[in-house]
Design a protein around this motif. Structure first.
Motif, mmCIF file in Angstrom:
data_model
loop_
_atom_site.group_PDB
_atom_site.id
_atom_site.type_symbol
_atom_site.label_atom_id
_atom_site.label_comp_id
_atom_site.label_asym_id
_atom_site.label_seq_id
_atom_site.Cartn_x
_atom_site.Cartn_y
_atom_site.Cartn_z
ATOM 1 N N LEU A 1 73.429 47.251 -96.724
ATOM 2 C CA LEU A 1 73.180 46.363 -96.452
ATOM 3 C C LEU A 1 73.111 45.776 -94.777
ATOM 4 O O LEU A 1 72.438 44.503 -94.647
ATOM 5 C CB LEU A 1 74.805 45.734 -96.592
ATOM 6 C CG LEU A 1 75.729 45.840 -97.803
ATOM 7 C CD1 LEU A 1 76.803 45.877 -97.728
ATOM 8 C CD2 LEU A 1 74.639 45.194 -98.722
ATOM 9 N N VAL A 2 73.107 46.622 -93.912
ATOM 10 C CA VAL A 2 72.796 46.224 -93.119
ATOM 11 C C VAL A 2 71.241 46.610 -92.488
ATOM 12 O O VAL A 2 70.820 44.702 -91.535
ATOM 13 C CB VAL A 2 73.277 47.595 -92.089
ATOM 14 C CG1 VAL A 2 73.154 47.382 -90.195
ATOM 15 C CG2 VAL A 2 74.924 47.643 -92.042
ATOM 16 N N VAL A 3 70.593 46.573 -93.364
ATOM 17 C CA VAL A 3 69.256 46.483 -93.356
ATOM 18 C C VAL A 3 68.243 46.162 -93.759
ATOM 19 O O VAL A 3 67.991 45.127 -93.177
ATOM 20 C CB VAL A 3 68.653 48.426 -94.201
ATOM 21 C CG1 VAL A 3 66.589 47.769 -93.947
ATOM 22 C CG2 VAL A 3 68.448 49.552 -92.920
ATOM 23 N N LEU A 4 69.528 44.635 -94.760
ATOM 24 C CA LEU A 4 68.800 43.791 -94.583
ATOM 25 C C LEU A 4 68.637 42.687 -93.911
ATOM 26 O O LEU A 4 68.509 41.946 -93.782
ATOM 27 C CB LEU A 4 69.651 43.413 -96.164
ATOM 28 C CG LEU A 4 69.435 44.677 -97.256
ATOM 29 C CD1 LEU A 4 69.741 44.436 -98.508
ATOM 30 C CD2 LEU A 4 67.442 44.078 -97.662
ATOM 31 N N ALA A 5 70.194 42.746 -93.379
ATOM 32 C CA ALA A 5 70.653 41.685 -92.258
ATOM 33 C C ALA A 5 69.919 41.893 -90.982
ATOM 34 O O ALA A 5 69.697 41.236 -90.560
ATOM 35 C CB ALA A 5 72.344 42.024 -92.184
ATOM 36 N N VAL A 6 69.900 43.252 -90.720
ATOM 37 C CA VAL A 6 68.929 43.103 -89.329
ATOM 38 C C VAL A 6 67.387 42.129 -90.062
ATOM 39 O O VAL A 6 66.745 42.070 -88.724
ATOM 40 C CB VAL A 6 68.642 44.843 -88.544
ATOM 41 C CG1 VAL A 6 67.951 44.888 -87.996
ATOM 42 C CG2 VAL A 6 70.083 44.910 -88.696
ATOM 43 N N SER A 7 66.399 42.567 -91.129
ATOM 44 C CA SER A 7 65.488 42.718 -91.287
ATOM 45 C C SER A 7 65.158 41.543 -91.585
ATOM 46 O O SER A 7 64.937 40.226 -91.395
ATOM 47 C CB SER A 7 65.282 42.611 -92.452
ATOM 48 O OG SER A 7 65.218 44.340 -92.158
#
Length: 396
Positions: free
Chosen positions: A191-197
């Motif tokens: 989830l964090v990767v998607l949000a930061v991306s």
């Protein structure tokens, strides 16, 4: 002799890209079929497991160039998405969610029936939700297609990409948690990767239009600025292990709603986009192994047919509510068939990030190869049958 081999090895990619471009031009002229099908065929034939002209894919320049090419296409896809239309006609989004969920469930149970492990089946089902924006955008631009099926295919393609990346990253996170029991690492890789991306893409979508306004004449200068920004954004996501798919899609979406003109003549980003498209499809096909394609042949046929049927039914079921006929709903579902390039790049990034289960997912190679060649053709026929693209002409 070693020096000669080294020289020949260094020429492998330029030669492959040139041959692919020639095959695309002559193939399209003689058959009327999309150029990208021929790009993929040349990349597959010249790959290390086949003729051995190209080296085995490794993280480096080729993958980065493929990501940049994919990023330019995703930016253009995001730029063509009209959020106001989706708010006005929410049934388009509902149909997209329905066909994606139906595809996930169907593919998951088919994979399990073929003896695929649970976590692998989840990843396979996640990937199958997607529609390859590289194929959709390229064929639509090449055919100069426009109309209800075209616009819905573009919007549903973008929705499918986001859903597929989300589901795939969640599956990767579950795999990491099961193998290492590190909850923080699992959350970061999902989830964090998607949000930061997404946040990175939004920032670029705010900053670049602002810079263009300061410079003046944004419509004239937009193409180069957007291309450079996409290259920079992809490089940042590549270095930080983020998702270039989500980042560039968010960039294009935000740039559109900052009202910066992107004229018809600039589609595909001109010569740069044309060249990188050849690189993208050659690289994607060069990752495939004919032995794995044969090994996964039976399951591949089942998955391709099931996926085509679920997308067709999912969109057609809500066609009238979304304001089109069942026929156009069915053709929109058929237009969502392309898959290959999207899957290959996601798998390559997951493998290079250390997700070892990806090697077992190479059974999807047969699905990928089938849709690498036939996905563009299926899309082309759907657009022609919808009367939104001319019947392709070819030399006698």
């Amino acid at each position: 002799m070693p020096d000669l081999l080294a020289i020949l090895g260094s020429l492998s990619w330029p030669v492959a890209i040139t041959l692919a471009w020639l095959a695309g031009e002559f193939g399209q002229r003689w058959t009327g079929l999309p150029r990208i099908s021929f790009y993929g065929l040349v990349g597959f034939l010249l790959a290390a497991p086949q003729l051995g002209v190209l080296p085995s894919p490794e993280p480096g320049t080729a993958l980065l160039l493929a990501d940049v090419a994919f990023g330019l296409i995703l930016f253009e896809l995001g730029y063509r998405i009209n959020l106001r239309w989706l708010r006005t006609n929410p049934w388009i989004g509902v149909s997209g969610l329905a066909e994606a969920l139906l595809t996930f469930v169907t593919v998951y149970y088919i994979a399990r029936a073929f003896g695929v492990a649970v976590i692998n089946a989840q990843m396979l089902a996640s990937l199958s939700m997607a529609t390859s924006p590289a194929t959709v955008v390229r064929v639509i631009n090449e055919q100069k297609s426009s109309g209800q099926v075209t616009e819905r295919a573009l919007h549903l393609c973008a929705l499918n990409c986001v859903l597929a990346v989300f589901a795939f990253n969640v599956s990767v996170g579950l795999w990491i948690f099961r193998t290492s029991e590190d909850l923080g690492d699992a959350l970061w890789n999902s989830l964090v990767v998607l949000a930061v991306s997404a946040f990175s893409g939004v920032v670029f979508g705010l900053v670049v239009p602002a810079v263009l306004r300061v410079l003046g004449k944004p419509a004239q200068d937009a193409t180069v600025a957007f291309a450079l920004a996409v290259i920079l954004l992809v490089s940042v996501t590549y270095t930080l292990g983020l998702s270039p798919v989500v980042a560039t899609l968010a960039f294009g979406l935000m740039a559109r709603h900052r009202r910066i003109a992107f004229s018809q003549a600039q589609r595909n980003f001109g010569a740069l986009g044309e060249l990188l498209t050849v690189v993208l499809f050659v690289f994607a096909a060069s990752t495939l192994d004919w032995q794995k394609i044969l090994a996964g042949g039976a399951m591949a046929v089942a998955l391709v047919l099931a996926r085509l049927l679920t997308k067709l039914l999912g969109v057609m079921a809500f066609a009238h509510l979304a304001g089109i006929s069942w026929r156009k709903g069915a053709l929109t579902g058929v237009a969502l068939a392309p898959l290959s390039v999207f899957v290959i790049l996601l798998l390559e990034h997951a493998r290079h990030a250390g997700v070892q289960v990806v090697d077992e997912l190479r059974a999807i190679a047969a699905v990928t190869m089938l849709l690498e060649l036939f996905g563009p053709i299926i899309l082309q026929r759907a657009l022609v049958w919808a009367r939104e693209a001319p019947e392709p002409r070819h030399a006698a």
